[in-house]
Design a protein around this motif. Structure first.
Motif, PDB file in Angstrom:
ATOM      1  N   LYS A 155     -30.566 -24.216  -7.168  1.00 49.82           N
ATOM      2  CA  LYS A 155     -31.080 -24.530  -5.555  1.00 49.82           C
ATOM      3  C   LYS A 155     -32.563 -24.719  -5.228  1.00 49.82           C
ATOM      4  O   LYS A 155     -33.758 -24.863  -5.965  1.00 49.82           O
ATOM      5  N   ALA A 156     -33.271 -23.281  -6.277  1.00 50.42           N
ATOM      6  CA  ALA A 156     -34.645 -23.281  -5.829  1.00 50.42           C
ATOM      7  C   ALA A 156     -35.152 -23.610  -7.104  1.00 50.42           C
ATOM      8  O   ALA A 156     -36.556 -24.072  -6.451  1.00 50.42           O
ATOM      9  N   MET A 157     -35.046 -24.273  -7.951  1.00 50.27           N
ATOM     10  CA  MET A 157     -35.024 -24.691  -9.313  1.00 50.27           C
ATOM     11  C   MET A 157     -35.173 -26.089  -8.881  1.00 50.27           C
ATOM     12  O   MET A 157     -36.508 -26.771  -8.888  1.00 50.27           O
ATOM     13  N   LEU A 158     -34.935 -26.374  -8.021  1.00 48.76           N
ATOM     14  CA  LEU A 158     -34.025 -27.834  -7.834  1.00 48.76           C
ATOM     15  C   LEU A 158     -35.796 -28.241  -6.029  1.00 48.76           C
ATOM     16  O   LEU A 158     -35.986 -29.471  -6.625  1.00 48.76           O
ATOM     17  N   ILE A 159     -35.729 -27.420  -5.224  1.00 52.80           N
ATOM     18  CA  ILE A 159     -36.336 -27.275  -4.667  1.00 52.80           C
ATOM     19  C   ILE A 159     -38.437 -27.050  -5.434  1.00 52.80           C
ATOM     20  O   ILE A 159     -38.871 -27.634  -4.802  1.00 52.80           O
ATOM     21  N   ALA A 160     -38.052 -25.817  -6.489  1.00 45.28           N
ATOM     22  CA  ALA A 160     -39.831 -25.998  -7.269  1.00 45.28           C
ATOM     23  C   ALA A 160     -40.148 -27.434  -8.048  1.00 45.28           C
ATOM     24  O   ALA A 160     -40.744 -28.344  -7.822  1.00 45.28           O
ATOM     25  N   LEU A 161     -38.460 -27.870  -8.221  1.00 47.22           N
ATOM     26  CA  LEU A 161     -38.757 -29.418  -8.396  1.00 47.22           C
ATOM     27  C   LEU A 161     -39.032 -30.699  -7.682  1.00 47.22           C
ATOM     28  O   LEU A 161     -40.498 -31.600  -7.866  1.00 47.22           O
ATOM     29  N   GLY A 167     -45.588 -33.576  -5.595  1.00 52.42           N
ATOM     30  CA  GLY A 167     -47.703 -33.608  -5.171  1.00 52.42           C
ATOM     31  C   GLY A 167     -48.003 -34.075  -5.971  1.00 52.42           C
ATOM     32  O   GLY A 167     -48.746 -34.265  -6.439  1.00 52.42           O
ATOM     33  N   LEU A 168     -46.849 -35.244  -7.158  1.00 50.66           N
ATOM     34  CA  LEU A 168     -47.451 -36.418  -7.456  1.00 50.66           C
ATOM     35  C   LEU A 168     -47.163 -37.630  -6.988  1.00 50.66           C
ATOM     36  O   LEU A 168     -48.086 -38.366  -8.160  1.00 50.66           O
ATOM     37  N   LEU A 169     -46.969 -37.789  -5.963  1.00 47.82           N
ATOM     38  CA  LEU A 169     -47.047 -38.700  -5.697  1.00 47.82           C
ATOM     39  C   LEU A 169     -47.960 -39.130  -5.141  1.00 47.82           C
ATOM     40  O   LEU A 169     -49.167 -38.435  -4.807  1.00 47.82           O
TER      41      LEU A 169
END
Length: 193
Positions: A155-161, A167-169
């Protein structure tokens, strides 16, 4: 669940992220799916169809497939750069690797499809192409595949992703990020962060 579900789920996840950055991706993905269906019909014919039919369908598949694969590769490259700048904590930093299911250049993909016709015909499906792409995710701090991590780490990795992607938008297109039950399965330190 994304990390445990399988390559198809991760391809769809990549495609949704690409679509947010490159709206034309939907058209290319639809063209790819149509060409794959047409090639599948040719592969399942009782008699081997004329090579010209295969060549025409494979040219369409290769053109759309190359665009889809290249967009996925660009996404993973951009996300990886954004994620590399993050610390390993409090959110588990994911490391991404794009594994194409075949060549990502149209000409090379068309050649691979033509070369694999007999094998694909025996398998009754296309065994080469972007429909076989994979997104490999590992927890950078542990060098452990995401599927082997705890639910909280996943879940933490999914949040980071998700946050890296947001941020890329494009700043010209304001985005609203809806996170449903984002704190579920997180330990207190990550929940507070």
């Amino acid at each position: 669940r994304l990390f445990a579900e399988g390559p198809g789920a991760r391809r769809r996840f990549m495609d949704r992220m690409v679509l947010a950055l490159e709206p034309g991706h939907a058209r290319n993905a639809a063209r790819l799916e149509n060409a794959l269906r047409e090639r599948g019909r040719l592969l399942s014919e009782e008699q081997m169809p004329d090579a010209r039919w295969f060549a025409a369908v494979e040219a369409q598949l290769a053109e759309a497939g190359a665009l889809v694969a290249q967009a996925r590769a660009r996404l993973v490259e951009r996300l990886s750069a954004a994620l590399a700048a993050l610390p390993d904590a409090p959110f588990a930093r994911p490391a991404l690797a794009y594994q194409p299911g075949g060549p990502i250049e149209a000409e090379a993909l068309a050649a691979a499809l033509a070369e694999g016709r007999r094998r694909d015909r025996a398998a009754q499906r296309s065994l080469t192409g972007p429909h076989r792409d994979e997104l490999s995710v590992t927890m950078a701090g542990k060098d452990q595949p995401a599927g082997d991590c705890s639910t909280g780490e996943q879940k933490a990795m999914l949040i980071a992703l998700t946050l890296a992607h947001s941020g890329l938008l494009d700043a010209a297109r304001p985005a609203v990020l809806l996170l449903d039950e984002v704190a579920a399965h997180l330990d207190p330190l990550r929940r507070e962060a």
